[in-house]
Structures are given as structure tokens and as C-alpha cells.
Design a protein around this motif. Structure first.
Motif, PDB file in Angstrom:
ATOM      1  N   ALA A  44       0.814  -1.215   0.000  1.00 45.25           N
ATOM      2  CA  ALA A  44       0.000   0.000   0.000  1.00 45.25           C
ATOM      3  C   ALA A  44       0.848   1.267   0.000  1.00 45.25           C
ATOM      4  CB  ALA A  44      -0.936  -0.001   1.200  1.00 45.25           C
ATOM      5  N   ASP A  45       2.059   1.184   0.592  1.00 41.29           N
ATOM      6  CA  ASP A  45       2.885   2.386   0.673  1.00 41.29           C
ATOM      7  C   ASP A  45       3.781   2.568  -0.548  1.00 41.29           C
ATOM      8  OD1 ASP A  45       4.594   0.284   1.108  1.00 41.29           O
ATOM      9  OD2 ASP A  45       5.583   1.170   2.859  1.00 41.29           O
ATOM     10  N   ALA A  46       3.695   1.655  -1.526  1.00 37.73           N
ATOM     11  CA  ALA A  46       4.540   1.758  -2.715  1.00 37.73           C
ATOM     12  C   ALA A  46       3.929   2.743  -3.705  1.00 37.73           C
ATOM     13  CB  ALA A  46       4.700   0.393  -3.371  1.00 37.73           C
ATOM     14  N   TYR A  47       4.798   3.530  -4.348  1.00 36.24           N
ATOM     15  CA  TYR A  47       4.329   4.408  -5.420  1.00 36.24           C
ATOM     16  C   TYR A  47       4.278   3.657  -6.741  1.00 36.24           C
ATOM     17  CZ  TYR A  47       4.614   8.490  -2.376  1.00 36.24           C
ATOM     18  OH  TYR A  47       4.416   9.389  -1.372  1.00 36.24           O
ATOM     19  N   TRP A  48       5.025   2.565  -6.856  1.00 36.04           N
ATOM     20  CA  TRP A  48       4.959   1.746  -8.058  1.00 36.04           C
ATOM     21  C   TRP A  48       3.762   0.813  -7.963  1.00 36.04           C
ATOM     22  CZ3 TRP A  48       5.523  -3.171  -6.114  1.00 36.04           C
ATOM     23  CH2 TRP A  48       6.343  -3.349  -4.999  1.00 36.04           C
ATOM     24  N   GLY A  49       3.440   0.178  -9.102  1.00 34.92           N
ATOM     25  CA  GLY A  49       2.235  -0.630  -9.146  1.00 34.92           C
ATOM     26  C   GLY A  49       2.452  -2.024  -9.693  1.00 34.92           C
ATOM     27  N   VAL A  50       1.403  -2.610 -10.264  1.00 37.25           N
ATOM     28  CA  VAL A  50       1.413  -4.014 -10.643  1.00 37.25           C
ATOM     29  C   VAL A  50       2.401  -4.321 -11.753  1.00 37.25           C
ATOM     30  CG1 VAL A  50      -0.551  -3.712 -12.255  1.00 37.25           C
ATOM     31  CG2 VAL A  50      -0.048  -5.974 -11.295  1.00 37.25           C
ATOM     32  N   HIS A  51       2.555  -3.419 -12.714  1.00 33.88           N
ATOM     33  CA  HIS A  51       3.498  -3.667 -13.802  1.00 33.88           C
ATOM     34  C   HIS A  51       4.932  -3.714 -13.268  1.00 33.88           C
ATOM     35  CE1 HIS A  51       0.511  -3.265 -17.002  1.00 33.88           C
ATOM     36  NE2 HIS A  51       0.007  -2.238 -16.320  1.00 33.88           N
ATOM     37  N   THR A  52       5.232  -2.813 -12.357  1.00 32.33           N
ATOM     38  CA  THR A  52       6.558  -2.815 -11.732  1.00 32.33           C
ATOM     39  C   THR A  52       6.750  -4.071 -10.892  1.00 32.33           C
ATOM     40  OG1 THR A  52       6.547  -0.395 -11.671  1.00 32.33           O
ATOM     41  CG2 THR A  52       8.112  -1.520 -10.229  1.00 32.33           C
ATOM     42  N   LEU A  53       5.705  -4.476 -10.181  1.00 33.26           N
ATOM     43  CA  LEU A  53       5.782  -5.688  -9.368  1.00 33.26           C
ATOM     44  C   LEU A  53       6.165  -6.893 -10.215  1.00 33.26           C
ATOM     45  CD1 LEU A  53       5.294  -7.271  -6.730  1.00 33.26           C
ATOM     46  CD2 LEU A  53       2.885  -7.455  -7.417  1.00 33.26           C
ATOM     47  N   ARG A  54       5.541  -7.047 -11.352  1.00 27.49           N
ATOM     48  CA  ARG A  54       5.866  -8.186 -12.205  1.00 27.49           C
ATOM     49  C   ARG A  54       7.306  -8.091 -12.731  1.00 27.49           C
ATOM     50  NH1 ARG A  54       1.334 -11.148 -12.590  1.00 27.49           N
ATOM     51  NH2 ARG A  54      -0.700 -10.080 -12.716  1.00 27.49           N
ATOM     52  N   ALA A  55       7.747  -6.893 -13.007  1.00 28.78           N
ATOM     53  CA  ALA A  55       9.125  -6.717 -13.480  1.00 28.78           C
ATOM     54  C   ALA A  55      10.132  -7.065 -12.381  1.00 28.78           C
ATOM     55  CB  ALA A  55       9.340  -5.279 -13.956  1.00 28.78           C
ATOM     56  N   GLU A  66       3.828   4.641 -13.186  1.00 28.26           N
ATOM     57  CA  GLU A  66       3.126   4.318 -11.947  1.00 28.26           C
ATOM     58  C   GLU A  66       3.548   5.228 -10.796  1.00 28.26           C
ATOM     59  OE1 GLU A  66       2.225  -0.429 -12.797  1.00 28.26           O
ATOM     60  OE2 GLU A  66       4.048   0.157 -11.716  1.00 28.26           O
ATOM     61  N   VAL A  67       4.849   5.478 -10.675  1.00 27.96           N
ATOM     62  CA  VAL A  67       5.321   6.359  -9.599  1.00 27.96           C
ATOM     63  C   VAL A  67       4.753   7.764  -9.774  1.00 27.96           C
ATOM     64  CG1 VAL A  67       7.352   7.464  -8.592  1.00 27.96           C
ATOM     65  CG2 VAL A  67       7.417   5.027  -9.145  1.00 27.96           C
ATOM     66  N   ILE A  68       4.819   8.268 -10.995  1.00 28.55           N
ATOM     67  CA  ILE A  68       4.316   9.623 -11.252  1.00 28.55           C
ATOM     68  C   ILE A  68       2.810   9.687 -11.041  1.00 28.55           C
ATOM     69  CG2 ILE A  68       3.994  11.361 -13.048  1.00 28.55           C
ATOM     70  CD1 ILE A  68       6.739  10.382 -14.190  1.00 28.55           C
ATOM     71  N   ALA A  69       2.085   8.660 -11.503  1.00 31.18           N
ATOM     72  CA  ALA A  69       0.628   8.653 -11.342  1.00 31.18           C
ATOM     73  C   ALA A  69       0.236   8.639  -9.871  1.00 31.18           C
ATOM     74  CB  ALA A  69       0.037   7.440 -12.061  1.00 31.18           C
ATOM     75  N   ARG A 117      -3.406   6.348  -3.418  1.00 26.23           N
ATOM     76  CA  ARG A 117      -2.578   5.655  -4.410  1.00 26.23           C
ATOM     77  C   ARG A 117      -3.372   4.486  -4.974  1.00 26.23           C
ATOM     78  NH1 ARG A 117       2.901   5.211  -0.712  1.00 26.23           N
ATOM     79  NH2 ARG A 117       2.763   7.347   0.078  1.00 26.23           N
ATOM     80  N   GLY A 118      -3.258   4.283  -6.266  1.00 29.09           N
ATOM     81  CA  GLY A 118      -3.976   3.209  -6.925  1.00 29.09           C
ATOM     82  C   GLY A 118      -5.348   3.594  -7.439  1.00 29.09           C
ATOM     83  N   ASP A 119      -5.761   4.850  -7.233  1.00 32.86           N
ATOM     84  CA  ASP A 119      -7.068   5.320  -7.708  1.00 32.86           C
ATOM     85  C   ASP A 119      -6.960   5.678  -9.194  1.00 32.86           C
ATOM     86  OD1 ASP A 119      -9.603   6.297  -8.054  1.00 32.86           O
ATOM     87  OD2 ASP A 119      -9.374   8.013  -6.707  1.00 32.86           O
ATOM     88  N   TYR A 120      -6.725   4.653  -9.992  1.00 36.67           N
ATOM     89  CA  TYR A 120      -6.425   4.875 -11.406  1.00 36.67           C
ATOM     90  C   TYR A 120      -7.648   5.258 -12.237  1.00 36.67           C
ATOM     91  CZ  TYR A 120      -1.965   2.643 -10.202  1.00 36.67           C
ATOM     92  OH  TYR A 120      -0.762   2.324  -9.625  1.00 36.67           O
TER      93      TYR A 120
END
Length: 484
Positions: free
Chosen positions: A34-45, A126-129, A140-143
Motif C-alpha cells: 500500500a505504501d509503494a508508489y509503483w504498481g502491478v506492472h513494476t511488481l511483475r518486473a 506508476e510512480v508519477i501517477a 494511491r492506486g485510484d487509477y
């Protein structure tokens, strides 16, 4: 109480509760911290590329380049009416914070990655968003409100964002390397002036040649650094051409026809760099020739810098059983078994950096050759290799200057003695006593171990005054009055 009772009675700390948010991509749902600025695409990478352990966030110039590109894109899209001002302002503020050094720890993808840099671009999106969402008072994550792809990546593709950011980061890295090379050149210039009149024997093929001064020898090192700096500046010009606006393959699909020029204008304003848009974006998107050329120049710098270090190690060898012409400053003990031994560790470490750069050049060459059709998928390894080459060369130049060159001293008496006792001295006397006589003097000196000057005086080929004049440092080394 027995042992088992003791274990039972011991209070164990409760495991930390880690909060997650759920994000979705084409492969499904995943939990993201929850505290990460990166998201699912970064997680998979992160999961897919556990290669070096070095994150892209360690390349501060690259992260700044990505932020600058996203800022320029948001500004262009806003100007064209494609992105509302509220979202654009939040994206721009997030990008400015990253340019100022914030959130670099959130760029967590490995520097070596598949996908032609897509993971790097998505990490940035993801970080910028998520930071922009925070700025707007959202979670965060409110895409649904501000999306990494639909808003931050609007009018863009990895294939124009990533190369453009790489070019920007490379320009700034080149500038830092040029500053370091200037420091080293100035150190050599100072030593050249200090050693201007100290005569020594020049050597070719490790054999005595003709006299020169130690100042001339160190002056060549300064010239080398100056020439290589000029070549590096020339190579930098090629990196100022960008393909922003090319989108996927250079056709500009999904981008407004006005976007490319406008985004480049904003990018010039943000970075302060004289960037230009490539004339043919299809060619520019698949081309990495500028990096091959730049790597070749870096290899040139490395080879010549290594040669200089070879010279310094040879000239300082000894101190009694080697050349012993110069003394490198002692910076650490040289042996765990030989008391008093001091090694040329600074030139040695610079040699090793040079070997690394030469190896990186091979990597860059192979990666560039492996490009296919409209894209080169191997730019991440090119970026890593170039970044390390420039960073390590810069550190090597400063280290060599500050930890070695500035503290070098000359063994002037030993140098002068080597000239007086060298057979090569006869070459300087050749115009005055003639080639046949000079040859006989050389042969006799070699057979008897006597020095050339004594034999010339003994045979009355020159008088003392004339011989002393010829043996003056300025004459022996053919110094001109304008020589520094």
C-alpha cells in the motif's frame, strides 16, 4: 520448569502487518504494498528480472530524464487540449519533485530487463501517477481518476520515451565525465610545468632513444586528455537528437501531429539542453548508432588512460631495482608480508576501470547489432554499460588526479645520471662530431662502461664549454621558448 515450558512461556513478537492494495493488469489481480508508489506492472518486473540487484533508481540521470520527458509530455498534451489542466499540473508537480531528487527509491526495476525498457517506462508511469494522485488528495492506486497509461503515458510509447530519457541522461553523464577529465588534464599540465627542465632519457621499445624532459613526458598526458575531451564533446552532439513523438515505431500513431515538436520545445525548456527532433522518426526509433559511436570514444579514452597508467607504473618501478625515475605518493601499505613495500595502487585501479570500459564496448556493440526491424530491444544493457563506463571513468580520472598525479615527485639526480650514462646521448652529439665518430664513441662507451661525455672530451672532439652548452636541458630536449 523444563526447557519446553520455557519456550512455551516466552512471548513471541507479533508479525508485522503489511497493508496491500489490489491492482489489475492483463494477467490478473495482484497485491501491491500500500505504501509503494509503483504498481502491478513494476511488481511483475521485479519478479521477472532478479538479475543484478541494481535498481534503475541508482542511475539518477536516467530517472531525471524520465521525469523530464513525462513533464514535457504532460505540458504538450495539456496545450493541445488532450489532458485537463488539473491532471497535467499534478503530473508536472510529481515530475518536478522527481527531478529534484524525490522518490528515486521507488524506481525499483533491475537495470537489466527484457522488454526494450517497457518495465522502466511503466515504473515511471506508476510512480508519477501515484504521486500525482496524492497531490490531488486521492489514494494511491485510484487509477479511475488518474491512470499511469491513459494520462501519464498519453501520446507516448516506451519506444520514444525510453530512448529520449536515455539520451538526456547520457548528455548529463558526458558533462560530468568531461569535468573529471579536465581535472586530470590540469593536474598533468601542472606537473609538466613543474618538471619542465628535468632532463631524462626518452625510450622507444623500452630501449634508450634520445634525451627529453620529464615535463615533455607529462605534457603529452595533458594533450591526450585534451584531445579525448574534444572527441567526447563531438560524440555528445549525436545524442542531442531525440525521437519523442515517434510512439511505437516512428509513425507517430496515437499522437497529435503537433505533439512531437511541441513536446521537444517543452523538453528543451525543462532540461536546458539544445535537443532536436530527428528528421526521420522511424529510423531514429530503431537506431542506436549514437551509442556505438559514443562507446567507441569511451573506449579510446580508456585505452589511452590505461597507457598513461602503464607509464606511471613503469617510471615509478623500483624503488631501487626498477626505473625509479618518479615517485608516486604512497597511499597505503603494499604487502602483508614484505615490510615497507608500497604499490602503485591508484594507476592499477584506473587500469582495471579501463578494462571494464573496453568490455562494455563489446557488450554495446553486440546489443546494437542485435536490433531487429523497427526496434532495438536491448537498449537496457546499452544504458547500463554506458552509464557504468562514464561514471567509472569519471571517478577514475578524479582519483588518478587527486590521489596520484598531484603528489608525484621526480628523482632528478637519477634522471640526469641516466642521461649522462646513456649511449643514446651520442645522438645529440652527432651533428657536432659526425656520424662515424659518434658511432665509434657509442661502441667504446658500450664496451667499456664509460660515459659518452668523458670519451668525447678525452678524444678532443669537443671542448668543455661546447659540450656543456650542448648538454643543457633546453638543447638536449629541443625545448622551444613557448613550451609550457
Amino acid at each position: 520448569m523444563n526447557l519446553s515450558d520455557s519456550r512455551t512461556a516466552t512471548t513471541q513478537p507479533a508479525p508485522a502487518v503489511i497493508a496491500f492494495r489490489i491492482e489489475h493488469d492483463l494477467l490478473g489481480d495482484r497485491e501491491v504494498p500500500a505504501d509503494a508508489y509503483w504498481g502491478v506492472h513494476t511488481l511483475r518486473a521485479i519478479e521477472n528480472f532478479p538479475i543484478t540487484g541494481r535498481r534503475i533508481g541508482s542511475n539518477t540521470h536516467l530517472i531525471a530524464g524520465l521525469a523530464a520527458v513525462k513533464w514535457a509530455a504532460a505540458s504538450a498534451n495539456c496545450t493541445l487540449g488532450l489532458l485537463d489542466k488539473t491532471r497535467a499540473d499534478a503530473i508536472r508537480q510529481a515530475c518536478k519533485e522527481i527531478l529534484d531528487g524525490a522518490l528515486h527509491d521507488q524506481f525499483v526495476v533491475d537495470v537489466i530487463q527484457g522488454g526494450a525498457g517497457t518495465s522502466t517506462n511503466m515504473n515511471a508511469n506508476e510512480v508519477i501517477a501515484n504521486r500525482a494522485l496524492e497531490i490531488l488528495g486521492r489514494e494511491r492506486g485510484d487509477y479511475d481518476f488518474l491512470h499511469p497509461n491513459e494520462h501519464v503515458n498519453l501520446s507516448q510509447s516506451t519506444n520514444d520515451v525510453y530512448p529520449t530519457a536515455v539520451n538526456i541522461s547520457t548528455i548529463f553523464a558526458i558533462r560530468e565525465l568531461l569535468d573529471a577529465m579536465r581535472v586530470l588534464r590540469e593536474a598533468f599540465v601542472a606537473k609538466s610545468a613543474e618538471f619542465r627542465t628535468i632532463v631524462k632519457m626518452g625510450r622507444t621499445q623500452l630501449q634508450d632513444a634520445v634525451p627529453m624532459t620529464l615535463g615533455q613526458e607529462f605534457g603529452t598526458y595533458a594533450v591526450t586528455m585534451e584531445e579525448d575531451s574534444a572527441r567526447l564533446e563531438e560524440a555528445s552532439l549525436l545524442v542531442h537528437e531525440i525521437n519523442l513523438g515517434a510512439t511505437a515505431i516512428g509513425t507517430g500513431l496515437n499522437a497529435d501531429p503537433r505533439y512531437s515538436a511541441l513536446a521537444c520545445d517543452y523538453l528543451r525548456e525543462i532540461t536546458g539542453l539544445p535537443l532536436v527532433t530527428a528528421l526521420d522518426l522511424v529510423e531514429a526509433t530503431q537506431d542506436v548508432g549514437q551509442f556505438v559511436h559514443l562507446s567507441g570514444v569511451l573506449k579510446r579514452v580508456a585505452v589511452k588512460l590505461s597507457k598513461i597508467c602503464n607509464d606511471l607504473r613503469l617510471l615509478s618501478s623500483g624503488p631501487r631495482a626498477g626505473f625509479g625515475e618518479i615517485n608516486l605518493p604512497p597511499v597505503q601499505a603494499g604487502s602483508s608480508i614484505m615490510p615497507g613495500k608500497v604499490n602503485p595502487v591508484i594507476p592499477e585501479v584506473v587500469n582495471q576501470v579501463a578494462y571494464e570500459v573496453i568490455g562494455h564496448d563489446v557488450t554495446i556493440t553486440m546489443a546494437a547489432e542485435a536490433g531487429q526491424l523497427q526496434l532495438n530491444a536491448f537498449e537496457p544493457i546499452i544504458v547500463k554499460s554506458l552509464s557504468e563506463s562514464m561514471t567509472h571513468l569519471g571517478a577514475a580520472c578524479r582519483t588518478l588526479a587527486e590521489r596520484c598525479v598531484v603528489g608525484i615527485t621526480a628523482n632528478a639526480d637519477r634522471l640526469r645520471s641516466s642521461v649522462e650514462n646513456s649511449i643514446g646521448l651520442v645522438t645529440a652529439l652527432n651533428p657536432y662530431i659526425g656520424y662515424p665518430a659518434a658511432t665509434l664513441i657509442a661502441q667504446e662507451a658500450l664496451l667499456t662502461g664509460r660515459n659518452v661525455a668523458d670519451l668525447v672530451l678525452e678524444k678532443r672532439l669537443l671542448d668543455r664549454a661546447e659540450l656543456d652548452r650542448i648538454l643543457q636541458p633546453e638543447h638536449l630536449a629541443n625545448l622551444r621558448q613557448d613550451t609550457p
